[in-house]
Each structure stands twice: as structure tokens, then as C-alpha cells.
Design an enzyme around this catalytic site. Structure first.
Site, PDB file in Angstrom:
ATOM      1  N   THR A 185       0.869  -1.193   0.000  1.00 38.46           N
ATOM      2  CA  THR A 185       0.000   0.000   0.000  1.00 38.46           C
ATOM      3  C   THR A 185       0.893   1.226   0.000  1.00 38.46           C
ATOM      4  O   THR A 185       1.979   1.222   0.577  1.00 38.46           O
ATOM      5  CB  THR A 185      -0.934   0.048   1.232  1.00 38.46           C
ATOM      6  OG1 THR A 185      -1.758  -1.099   1.233  1.00 38.46           O
ATOM      7  CG2 THR A 185      -1.805   1.293   1.284  1.00 38.46           C
ATOM      8  N   VAL A 214     -12.849  -4.724   1.257  1.00 39.45           N
ATOM      9  CA  VAL A 214     -12.266  -3.388   1.258  1.00 39.45           C
ATOM     10  C   VAL A 214     -11.598  -3.172   2.610  1.00 39.45           C
ATOM     11  O   VAL A 214     -12.185  -3.481   3.652  1.00 39.45           O
ATOM     12  CB  VAL A 214     -13.355  -2.310   1.016  1.00 39.45           C
ATOM     13  CG1 VAL A 214     -12.767  -0.915   1.142  1.00 39.45           C
ATOM     14  CG2 VAL A 214     -13.986  -2.490  -0.367  1.00 39.45           C
ATOM     15  N   GLY A 215     -10.382  -2.653   2.579  1.00 42.42           N
ATOM     16  CA  GLY A 215      -9.656  -2.413   3.827  1.00 42.42           C
ATOM     17  C   GLY A 215      -9.799  -0.973   4.296  1.00 42.42           C
ATOM     18  O   GLY A 215     -10.823  -0.317   4.059  1.00 42.42           O
ATOM     19  N   ASP A 216      -8.776  -0.472   4.934  1.00 48.79           N
ATOM     20  CA  ASP A 216      -8.820   0.870   5.518  1.00 48.79           C
ATOM     21  C   ASP A 216      -8.507   1.984   4.520  1.00 48.79           C
ATOM     22  O   ASP A 216      -8.886   3.135   4.737  1.00 48.79           O
ATOM     23  CB  ASP A 216      -7.805   0.954   6.674  1.00 48.79           C
ATOM     24  CG  ASP A 216      -6.377   0.686   6.190  1.00 48.79           C
ATOM     25  OD1 ASP A 216      -6.183  -0.200   5.320  1.00 48.79           O
ATOM     26  OD2 ASP A 216      -5.447   1.358   6.682  1.00 48.79           O
TER      27      ASP A 216
HETATM   28  N1  GLY Z   1      -3.879  -1.344   4.375  1.00 50.53           N
HETATM   29  C1  GLY Z   1      -4.335  -1.809   3.145  1.00 50.53           C
HETATM   30  C2  GLY Z   1      -5.380  -2.829   3.226  1.00 50.53           C
HETATM   31  O1  GLY Z   1      -5.482  -3.519   4.230  1.00 50.53           O
HETATM   32  O2  GLY Z   1      -6.122  -2.988   2.279  1.00 50.53           O
END
Ligand code: GLY
Length: 324
Positions: A185, A214-216
Site C-alpha cells: 500500500t 475493502v480495507g482501511d
Molecule cells: N492497508 C491496506 C489494506 O489492508 O487494504
């Protein structure tokens, strides 16, 4: 010493930061420096965590997430689970600038990109496909043999037998281990000569994620936040930053006059509140150009440059050991 402008980014951002620094040096806007830096990172076929050749989901499909936020207005734009467009950061910026919305996902985000004239394309090549099969077949990972079996089971039996697979295998632990080993990321935060801050994040998310996960990264308050006083962005296991609302918490602490370093340290110390294993790296910069990178994984670093520097320098991120 007063800093006129500054830029910082995660360790994979070095391919884009010199361009962002040039924009800032020439008096350009923080938003432009963030977007242009991240576009170069998204273009890098060797970065398997962002943009083109980002790591595919469990079914072999690349789904990208990105977000951008401007401090002085708190305008924000994001896209998630987006296929076939290599520059989600630019689509996120368009969401912010020309729609009445802040966040578009999946088909809707792709349709919006198409309507704007962005070119849809295959965003994975032989190298990305090889990386996918390396995990499918258990190569290049320090994983026990059961992990290979697990990923095959998840892939082949997802639609009809997922619950059974989930009860037979430690699926959550496997993903936590994978995310600990596969760091990626990208985060870029910029301060321009007007004193304005902007932050951006782009990612292909957790390798082998469930379709639609979907992540953060595109979630304001979790993986990104930006105010007049501080930009904050996260990398690592996104589920953790989601559950802790990390980015907003860190930005709030800086608003309440903690230093970026201390605010990010407290963000990492919050990992003690949850029981799961996972990595979090918090990158933050305030409107004086003070930057901090803090993490619970040793050996991580970030890049920083300001108006007194010709090029970004590598800085070790502050490691805090969190015992479970
Ligand atoms: N930090 C990126 C994700 O977990 O998608």
C-alpha cells in the site's frame, strides 16, 4: 527552521516522491503533488501492492482502492473494489472534485471512470499472474504446507462450501500471517507553499482477499485523514485501522497539540486494545512539515523531503513492540 513545503511517503513511494517534490518546489498544490506521486507508484509493475500488477484477490482479479483528502476544506474522494483502471487515485480525486459524493465502489466507480473517458485495460501482466500462482501453489512464502491447502480450498469451494472451509481451517489467522509478511500500500502526504496539506492512499489491498473485501485505505478516518493541521495515512493490516479508526484518532491528537511522533505512537499503542496479530504503520505530517512514521513491525521505513532538501531521504520508522 521554518519549512516552506514538505512531502513524505511510505517506503514504496520513492519512485513518485521526486515528482511530488518538484511540484511543491515550483509552487504547485499539495493535492497535485499527492496525485502525481501516487500515479507513478500505481504505474510501477514491480510494486505488487498498488495499481498495475497489484496483488489479485482470491479469484485472481485485481481490485483497487484509493483515497485523497484535502486538509483545509476536508474535501475527500475515494473509490474501492475497482477493476480495470490503473489510476484509482485520479478517479478518487474526480469523485471529490466533481461529484456530490465522497465514495464510489465497484461497478459504479468503474462506470464513473468510463464516463470521464479513462481508459479501461487489463491491469495485470505475466509478472502479476506469476505472483498470484506463487501464493496459490505455496511458493515464496514462509507458510506451513496447510496454508497452500487452505488457499486452494478457499478458491475452489468458495461459492458452495465456504462455511465448511472456514470451520475446517484457521482462515483468519492465515490472512493475518499473510498480511504480516506481505507489506504494501502507498501513502503520500504533502504540505505546499500555501500551507495546505493533502494526503493520498492507493492499494490493491490484502493479497488473496475475498472478492469485494475493502480495507482501511479508502475509508476516511481509518486509513486516511487530513485536517488543516495534520495529514495521516496508514499501511498494514487494514482491518486493524478500520476497527481502531486510526487516522482520525491520530489527526485529532495533533489538533490537540501533540507532536506527530507522539500522536502516531499512541495510535500504535492502541493495538494493545485488540487481540489480533497484525501490522500497522502510521505515517503523519503536520502543517509545520514535522513527519513521523511509527509501526509495530521492525525494519520499516519511510521517505521525507522538505524545502531545505534536494531529494527525499530514507528515515527509519519508529518501531514499538506490541506484546500479545
Ligand atoms: N492497508 C491496506 C489494506 O489492508 O487494504
Amino acid at each position: 527552521m521554518t519549512v516552506e513545503y514538505a512531502i513524505c511517503g511510505t517506503r514504496n513511494s520513492i519512485i513518485g516522491l521526486p515528482t511530488g517534490l518538484k511540484i511543491l518546489t515550483e509552487g504547485g498544490a499539495a493535492l497535485d503533488a499527492v496525485e502525481e506521486s501516487i500515479r507513478l507508484i500505481e504505474n510501477n509493475p514491480y510494486d505488487i501492492t498498488v495499481g498495475f500488477n497489484g496483488f489479485p484477490n482470491l479469484m485472481g482479479v485485481v481490485e483497487l482502492d484509493a483515497s485523497i483528502m484535502e486538509g483545509k476544506t476536508r474535501r475527500a474522494g475515494a473509490v474501492a473494489a475497482m477493476r480495470n483502471y490503473r489510476h484509482p487515485i485520479s478517479i478518487a480525486r474526480k469523485v471529490m472534485e466533481i461529484t456530490p459524493h465522497a465514495f464510489l465502489v465497484g461497478d459504479g466507480a468503474e462506470r464513473f471512470a468510463r464516463a470521464l473517458g479513462y481508459e479501461d485495460e487489463e491491469i495485470i501482466d505475466e509478472l502479476g499472474i506469476k505472483n498470484y500462482y506463487n501464493i496459490m501453489e505455496g511458493r515464496n512464502l514462509e507458510m506451513p504446507p496447510e496454508a497452500q491447502q487452505l488457499v486452494r480450498e478457499l478458491f475452489m469451494r468458495f461459492d458452495d462450501h465456504l462455511q465448511e472451509v472456514m470451520s475446517d481451517y484457521p482462515v483468519k489467522e492465515w490472512y493475518q500471517k499473510l498480511s504480516f509478511e506481505q507489506q504494501g500500500t502507498t501513502n503520500v502526504i504533502c504540505l505546499d507553499q500555501n500551507g495546505d496539506l493533502a494526503a493520498g492512499v492507493s492499494t490493491s489491498g490484502l493479497a488473496m482477499k475475498f472478492p469485494g473485501r475493502v480495507g482501511d485505505s479508502p475509508i476516511f478516518g481509518a486509513g486516511i485523514y487530513c485536517t488543516e493541521e495534520a495529514g495521516v495515512a496508514c499501511t498494514g493490516n487494514g482491518e486493524i485501522a478500520l476497527r481502531l479508526s486510526t487516522a482520525r484518532m491520530v489527526a485529532d491528537r495533533i489538533e490537540r497539540k501533540q507532536t506527530p511522533e507522539r500522536a502516531a505512537e499512541l495510535g500504535i499503542l492502541e493495538l494493545k486494545q485488540i487481540r489480533d496479530k497484525g501490522v500497522l504503520h502510521i505515517l503523519t505530517m503536520d502543517n509545520k512539515g514535522r513527519c513521523a512514521g511509527v509501526t509495530n513491525k521492525s525494519g520499516l521505513y519511510h521517505y521525507y523531503a522538505d524545502s531545505s532538501m534536494k531529494e527525499p531521504e530514507k528515515r527509519a520508522s519508529h518501531y514499538i513492540k506490541i506484546s500479545k
